[in-house]
Design an enzyme around this catalytic site. Sequence first.
Site, PDB file in Angstrom:
ATOM      1  N   GLY A  12      48.397  19.251  36.711  1.00 60.62           N
ATOM      2  CA  GLY A  12      46.973  18.974  36.960  1.00 60.62           C
ATOM      3  C   GLY A  12      47.195  18.402  38.716  1.00 60.62           C
ATOM      4  N   ASN A 108      39.847  30.431  41.506  1.00 55.99           N
ATOM      5  CA  ASN A 108      40.759  30.719  41.105  1.00 55.99           C
ATOM      6  C   ASN A 108      42.194  30.233  42.845  1.00 55.99           C
ATOM      7  OD1 ASN A 108      43.903  30.454  39.764  1.00 55.99           O
ATOM      8  ND2 ASN A 108      44.172  32.778  41.649  1.00 55.99           N
ATOM      9  N   HIS A 110      45.572  29.997  44.161  1.00 56.55           N
ATOM     10  CA  HIS A 110      46.568  30.719  44.740  1.00 56.55           C
ATOM     11  C   HIS A 110      47.464  29.740  45.981  1.00 56.55           C
ATOM     12  CE1 HIS A 110      49.610  34.009  43.397  1.00 56.55           C
ATOM     13  NE2 HIS A 110      50.207  33.959  44.881  1.00 56.55           N
TER      14      HIS A 110
HETATM   15  C1  GAR Z   1      49.845  25.003  42.170  1.00 58.25           C
HETATM   16  O1  GAR Z   1      50.128  25.669  43.008  1.00 58.25           O
HETATM   17  C2  GAR Z   1      48.681  26.641  42.029  1.00 58.25           C
HETATM   18  O2  GAR Z   1      48.636  27.092  43.043  1.00 58.25           O
HETATM   19  C3  GAR Z   1      49.499  27.278  40.717  1.00 58.25           C
HETATM   20  O3  GAR Z   1      50.009  26.452  39.687  1.00 58.25           O
HETATM   21  C4  GAR Z   1      49.869  25.445  40.300  1.00 58.25           C
HETATM   22  C5  GAR Z   1      49.515  24.277  39.013  1.00 58.25           C
HETATM   23  O4  GAR Z   1      50.058  22.749  40.204  1.00 58.25           O
HETATM   24  N1  GAR Z   1      48.962  28.572  40.431  1.00 58.25           N
HETATM   25  C6  GAR Z   1      48.990  29.729  40.431  1.00 58.25           C
HETATM   26  O5  GAR Z   1      50.299  29.849  40.876  1.00 58.25           O
HETATM   27  C7  GAR Z   1      48.667  31.053  39.938  1.00 58.25           C
HETATM   28  N2  GAR Z   1      48.705  32.649  40.097  1.00 58.25           N
HETATM   29  P1  GAR Z   1      49.078  21.743  38.949  1.00 58.25           P
HETATM   30  O6  GAR Z   1      49.200  21.643  37.852  1.00 58.25           O
HETATM   31  O7  GAR Z   1      49.481  20.412  39.760  1.00 58.25           O
HETATM   32  O8  GAR Z   1      47.934  21.589  39.766  1.00 58.25           O
END
Ligand code: GAR
Length: 208
Positions: A12, A108, A110
């Site tokens: 998060g 979203n 990415h």
């Molecule tokens: C982030 O780096 C986001 O961009 C990625 O997951 C991570 C979540 O981190 N999302 C993806 O790869 C979607 N395809 P967080 O929970 O610390 O925000």
Amino acid sequence: MLSVCVCVSGGGTNLQAIMDAMDEGRITNAQLVRVISNNKSAYALERARAKGIDAVAVSPKDYDSRELFNEAFLRCVEEARPDLIVLAGFLVVIPPEMIQRYEGRIINIHPSLIPSFCGKGYYGLRVHEAALERGVKVTGATVHFVDEGTDTGPILLQKAVDVLPNDTPTTLQRRVMEQAEWVILPQAIHMIANGQVPDLYRKDRIPE
Ligand code: GAR
């Protein structure tokens, strides 16, 4: 005031960046109405609760089928009556009924410059591993609207980040988060909340 529902699966940090930006006035005209996670032990839920924000887990493990989970997830979103749904590290495929119902109102983040290193199987650290394997010198992050495909919706914002010679997937992931994700995701919410997104960017308005 734009009501925002954020969906998360893990740590998060993007959610935290959104909450900080709201506190600091970098996002205006928006409020967080609910945080939803598919993972009961996601640290993101604690971050939300620490701020007094309604935080709910809806886990596929508690349902006998994907259909029943999808229904429960959609109900949980609808209860919050959001104007905007933000996928901030949400690793669940969004049910088609939800995409139809909220067309143009789901974004979203990415962790690459789409169309590089995106689509099925590209999430989290895997994206950065692939970027390093390919040897790109620049990567970054993308905020896009969500459509029926995987990472195929209209792009709203992108920010580039340098790849450094000694990067590992973990160091690169961190730099992309710090320099790109935590900047453009709050910025995108602020733009939407303040009517700064041209209709052109909405999938349903883009001419064939
Ligand atoms: C982030 O780096 C986001 O961009 C990625 O997951 C991570 C979540 O981190 N999302 C993806 O790869 C979607 N395809 P967080 O929970 O610390 O925000």
